[in-house]
Structure formats: C-alpha cells, structure tokens
Design an enzyme around this catalytic site. Structure first.
Site, PDB file in Angstrom:
ATOM      1  N   ASP A   1      -8.090   0.968   8.434  1.00 15.55           N
ATOM      2  CA  ASP A   1      -8.448   2.263   9.000  1.00 15.55           C
ATOM      3  C   ASP A   1      -8.829   2.100  10.465  1.00 15.55           C
ATOM      4  O   ASP A   1      -9.703   1.288  10.801  1.00 15.55           O
ATOM      5  CB  ASP A   1      -9.623   2.886   8.244  1.00 15.55           C
ATOM      6  CG  ASP A   1      -9.237   3.381   6.865  1.00 15.55           C
ATOM      7  OD1 ASP A   1      -8.044   3.672   6.640  1.00 15.55           O
ATOM      8  OD2 ASP A   1     -10.135   3.470   6.004  1.00 15.55           O
TER       9      ASP A   1
ATOM     10  N   ARG B   1      -6.269  -0.222  -3.746  1.00 14.94           N
ATOM     11  CA  ARG B   1      -5.362  -0.548  -2.643  1.00 14.94           C
ATOM     12  C   ARG B   1      -5.301  -2.036  -2.379  1.00 14.94           C
ATOM     13  O   ARG B   1      -6.323  -2.718  -2.382  1.00 14.94           O
ATOM     14  CB  ARG B   1      -5.757   0.212  -1.390  1.00 14.94           C
ATOM     15  CG  ARG B   1      -7.231   0.251  -1.121  1.00 14.94           C
ATOM     16  CD  ARG B   1      -7.599   1.362  -0.155  1.00 14.94           C
ATOM     17  NE  ARG B   1      -7.600   2.643  -0.788  1.00 14.94           N
ATOM     18  CZ  ARG B   1      -8.618   3.476  -0.822  1.00 14.94           C
ATOM     19  NH1 ARG B   1      -9.737   3.162  -0.239  1.00 14.94           N
ATOM     20  NH2 ARG B   1      -8.522   4.626  -1.409  1.00 14.94           N
TER      21      ARG B   1
ATOM     22  N   ARG C   1       0.844  -1.205   0.000  1.00 15.62           N
ATOM     23  CA  ARG C   1       0.000   0.000   0.000  1.00 15.62           C
ATOM     24  C   ARG C   1       0.868   1.239   0.000  1.00 15.62           C
ATOM     25  O   ARG C   1       1.805   1.361   0.783  1.00 15.62           O
ATOM     26  CB  ARG C   1      -0.908   0.011   1.227  1.00 15.62           C
ATOM     27  CG  ARG C   1      -1.716   1.285   1.437  1.00 15.62           C
ATOM     28  CD  ARG C   1      -2.926   1.345   0.516  1.00 15.62           C
ATOM     29  NE  ARG C   1      -3.558   2.644   0.519  1.00 15.62           N
ATOM     30  CZ  ARG C   1      -4.555   3.033   1.305  1.00 15.62           C
ATOM     31  NH1 ARG C   1      -5.028   2.193   2.204  1.00 15.62           N
ATOM     32  NH2 ARG C   1      -5.076   4.226   1.200  1.00 15.62           N
TER      33      ARG C   1
ATOM     34  N   ASP D   1      -6.187  -1.899   3.070  1.00 12.12           N
ATOM     35  CA  ASP D   1      -6.596  -0.664   3.726  1.00 12.12           C
ATOM     36  C   ASP D   1      -7.012  -1.028   5.147  1.00 12.12           C
ATOM     37  O   ASP D   1      -7.933  -1.818   5.342  1.00 12.12           O
ATOM     38  CB  ASP D   1      -7.775  -0.054   2.961  1.00 12.12           C
ATOM     39  CG  ASP D   1      -8.103   1.363   3.373  1.00 12.12           C
ATOM     40  OD1 ASP D   1      -7.257   2.016   4.008  1.00 12.12           O
ATOM     41  OD2 ASP D   1      -9.209   1.827   3.046  1.00 12.12           O
TER      42      ASP D   1
END
Length: 160
Positions: free
Chosen positions: A101, A96, A84, A99
């Site tokens: 988060d 991506r 990434r 990911d």
C-alpha cells in the site's frame, strides 16, 4: 527524488519470504532506491473475515523518481506477480499473498480514481504506523501535520 512510504503485508505463507521478494522488486524499480525496511511483525487481521490468518506487516521507505501513479501501478504489478487478486468484490478483506500500500508520496495530497494520498486509513492503523515510525519517525503526514511517531504514539495511547 521523492520519499515514499509503502506498507507491507502478507497473511498467506510463505509470508516473510514473499515480503522479502516484494522489497527486492521495489529496489529494482527504475529511479527507485530502498532506503530502509522495518522489522516485520505479526499482527492480527483487521477488517477481515473471522478466522483469517495472522498477518506479517512492515514498512519500506523509498526514494523514487516515479510519480505517485507510476509507483502505485508498479506496486500493483508486483502484487499480481505474487498472486494477489484485487478485482473481486471482497478483495479488500480477503487473505493476501502480498499487500503493498502506498501510504505517502512526498507531500502529495491526491484523490483520484484508485489513488488517494495520503492513504486514507493509515493514520488509524497501528500495524501501519508502528513499522512506519520505526524507519521514518519524523516523516510528516501532509494532511494532519503530525509526524509518523506522533501518530503512532497517539494510537498506542488509545490502546488500538
């Protein structure tokens, strides 16, 4: 120990294998345990270029001794190990490999360079709330005072 919620996503193959590897790396973080992982779902890209590949999204509930910044740094390092790239100007909208988060870290409310908690757009995104509410429906959003299930149901009723 603090409960933390991490949203998972990938839209570059092998999506599911990469997400599984990312979760395994989360479980290996010091002072951290994976408590639950949601079902993985295919979702349409949001805020991405036309023709962007379909995502696989999920969520992971952790119990951790890491501070919000330490956990975020660990998430970013895991993403980098999986290819990434976040430093390009359009990285937020680019496909991506992985990911991760940070959505919630206990009841932390932070607004620091590179780290905002709770995640500023999570409550507007069904692809985050559906898997999050699956594994932690009673978890409370510290700014909105609503559970993840309530937030999910509110978005679902709006057709988002």
């Amino acid at each position: 120990m603090t409960l933390a919620l991490v949203a998972l996503g990938s839209n570059i193959s092998p999506r599911r294998r990469t997400l599984a590897a990312g979760v395994a790396e989360l479980a290996a973080l010091p002072g951290t345990a994976v408590l639950a992982v949601s079902e993985l779902r295919e979702t349409d890209p949001v805020e991405c270029a036309a023709g962007a590949p379909v995502f696989v999204n999920g969520a992971c509930l952790l119990e951790t001794e890491l501070s919000p910044r330490e956990l975020l740094d660990a998430l970013l390092a895991i993403e980098r190990r999986h290819g990434r790239v976040r430093d390009a100007a359009d990285a937020r909208h680019a496909p991506r490999t992985l990911d991760l988060d940070l959505i919630l870290h206990g009841s932390a409310v932070l607004d620091e360079p590179g780290l905002t908690l709770p995640h500023p757009r999570a409550h507007e995104r069904l692809f985050v709330l559906q898997p999050a509410a699956e594994i932690a429906p009673e978890l409370i959003h510290p700014l909105l005072g609503a559970s993840l299930a309530q937030l999910r149901d509110g978005l679902s009723s709006c057709g988002r």
